[in-house]
Write a protein that holds these residues in place. Sequence first.
Motif, short mmCIF file in Angstrom:
data_model
loop_
_atom_site.label_atom_id
_atom_site.label_comp_id
_atom_site.label_asym_id
_atom_site.label_seq_id
_atom_site.Cartn_x
_atom_site.Cartn_y
_atom_site.Cartn_z
N ARG A 83 0.86 -1.18 0.00
CA ARG A 83 0.00 0.00 0.00
C ARG A 83 0.90 1.25 0.00
NH1 ARG A 83 -4.09 0.17 4.75
NH2 ARG A 83 -4.70 -1.72 3.68
N PRO A 84 0.75 2.10 -1.00
CA PRO A 84 1.59 3.31 -1.03
C PRO A 84 1.27 4.22 0.14
CG PRO A 84 0.44 2.94 -3.12
CD PRO A 84 -0.17 2.00 -2.11
N TYR A 85 2.32 4.84 0.69
CA TYR A 85 2.12 5.85 1.72
C TYR A 85 3.22 6.91 1.52
CZ TYR A 85 6.12 4.42 4.57
OH TYR A 85 7.39 4.15 5.01
N GLN A 86 2.96 8.05 2.12
CA GLN A 86 3.93 9.14 1.91
C GLN A 86 3.99 10.02 3.15
OE1 GLN A 86 2.98 11.73 -1.37
NE2 GLN A 86 5.09 12.46 -1.54
N GLU A 87 5.20 10.13 3.70
CA GLU A 87 5.41 11.11 4.75
C GLU A 87 5.72 12.45 4.10
OE1 GLU A 87 7.02 8.36 8.45
OE2 GLU A 87 8.45 9.49 7.26
N GLU A 88 5.32 13.49 4.79
CA GLU A 88 5.48 14.84 4.21
C GLU A 88 6.95 15.13 3.91
OE1 GLU A 88 3.31 17.70 6.43
OE2 GLU A 88 3.79 19.37 5.08
N GLY A 89 7.19 15.65 2.75
CA GLY A 89 8.54 16.01 2.35
C GLY A 89 9.36 14.85 1.84
N GLN A 90 8.70 13.67 1.78
CA GLN A 90 9.44 12.51 1.26
C GLN A 90 8.65 11.89 0.14
OE1 GLN A 90 10.89 9.70 4.11
NE2 GLN A 90 11.10 11.21 5.75
N ARG A 91 9.31 11.04 -0.58
CA ARG A 91 8.63 10.47 -1.71
C ARG A 91 7.74 9.31 -1.30
NH1 ARG A 91 13.41 7.87 -1.99
NH2 ARG A 91 13.40 5.66 -2.57
N THR A 92 6.93 8.88 -2.21
CA THR A 92 6.02 7.77 -1.95
C THR A 92 6.79 6.46 -1.76
OG1 THR A 92 4.40 8.84 -3.36
CG2 THR A 92 3.98 6.56 -2.79
N ARG A 93 6.41 5.73 -0.76
CA ARG A 93 6.98 4.40 -0.56
C ARG A 93 5.82 3.42 -0.39
NH1 ARG A 93 10.87 5.40 4.50
NH2 ARG A 93 9.74 7.35 4.76
N ASP A 94 6.16 2.15 -0.29
CA ASP A 94 5.14 1.13 -0.04
C ASP A 94 5.20 0.67 1.40
OD1 ASP A 94 5.37 -0.57 -3.25
OD2 ASP A 94 3.94 0.92 -2.54
N GLU A 95 4.04 0.45 2.00
CA GLU A 95 4.05 -0.28 3.25
C GLU A 95 3.38 -1.63 3.03
OE1 GLU A 95 2.13 2.10 6.21
OE2 GLU A 95 0.17 2.04 5.19
N TYR A 96 3.68 -2.56 3.90
CA TYR A 96 3.19 -3.93 3.75
C TYR A 96 2.15 -4.20 4.82
CZ TYR A 96 7.12 -4.47 0.65
OH TYR A 96 7.98 -4.30 -0.38
N VAL A 97 0.98 -4.63 4.38
CA VAL A 97 -0.16 -4.80 5.28
C VAL A 97 -0.72 -6.21 5.11
CG1 VAL A 97 -2.44 -3.94 5.86
CG2 VAL A 97 -0.68 -2.35 5.12
N LEU A 98 -1.05 -6.84 6.21
CA LEU A 98 -1.62 -8.19 6.15
C LEU A 98 -2.95 -8.18 5.42
CD1 LEU A 98 -0.85 -9.27 9.82
CD2 LEU A 98 0.03 -10.44 7.79
#
Lengths: 176, 176
Positions: A83-98
Amino acid sequence: MSETDVIERLGAFSERELWTAKGFCRIERALDVVGTRSAMLVVRELFYGGTRFDELARRTNLSEAVVASRLKQLHADGIVERRPYQEEGQRTRDEYVLTDRGRGLFPIVVALIQWGEGLKDDHRTGVELVHRDCDAPLSAQVRCEKGHEVPLDQAAVRLKDEKYVTALRSRARKPR
Amino acid sequence: MSETDVIERLGAFSERELWTAKGFCRIERALDVVGTRSAMLVVRELFYGGTRFDELARRTNLSEAVVASRLKQLHADGIVERRPYQEEGQRTRDEYVLTDRGRGLFPIVVALIQWGEGLKDDHRTGVELVHRDCDAPLSAQVRCEKGHEVPLDQAAVRLKDEKYVTALRSRARKPR
DNA sequence: CACCTGACTATGTTTTTGCCAAGTCAGGGT
DNA sequence: ACCCTGACTTGGCAAAAACATAGTCAGGTG
């Protein structure tokens, strides 16, 4: 100790010389997916709320290459979704969710932790799993769909498709 | 899908950046003992009533060397005990029988089979585990000691000895 | 005593798992 | 356009797990 302290084998193959779950029992499929130490440690951290690649690596103490490889495999097996997520000021990354399928591993994780906690033969101080609402300790219990708690000596197993197994065994005996 | 679909971390280390079960959670000890595919397959057959060396080898489809090695290890870990037996006209041999500690693996075995059965993405026809008295299917359920069935979003975990962990972490930070 | 054979053990090999170090890549920021 | 850096990938290596084959050993039997 009673001779019934095992799962009773039922059906046409109940005799000890005939019994085989080999190739029929899907514990082998489960072990394909979560049967390595590293896969199980990654799954544990997913249950403990780890979602990001770097925290999964830190918490499991596995190399990044192994964590990446296990996540890829768990994704392919439908255990996690990206699932894509993004912290402010950083680029989009993926997180892994069950996924639902991944959450289905919950009793396995609880059962392993509970059993391991019972050993107490190592240096570890342990964790305790509790029911948040009442703070009572958790355990994995074997019950039937009628709600009965089923001890080992009241458990039984049968192959789901004995006709198929019979046919297989008939064919296997011929070319000898 | 809710963010609470994980085990909530409690205590001083609940923050995601601080959390670690590494070295504390005894799932790692459990994986030391039954964390190989071959160990789990041997344990499965022990639950299915296998006791003799040759039948454990036949049913697991593992090499005799591996079965012998796993039984030796399971014996050393207190999972099985050796019990002499003798068929008429033959010499005394040992059979392998689950101990109390070994029977404690029952929820793990049931949970793995149950989860594997849910996959249905392979050629296997499967097995069904039932409660012999009422023939209802078995499952491993997560419950608390108060008897509540605990879904994942009501589960929580804490390290048992936070003071010890705090002390460890304080020492670990110094020599950097 | 010789032989049989079930339960291993030993050795070498293969496969799998995991590690390390270096590299690649792409999304943002400057 | 360039740079940074998090998330991988790659290649080589080591360790662990598992296999195949041959051997050992000891308890019975003849």
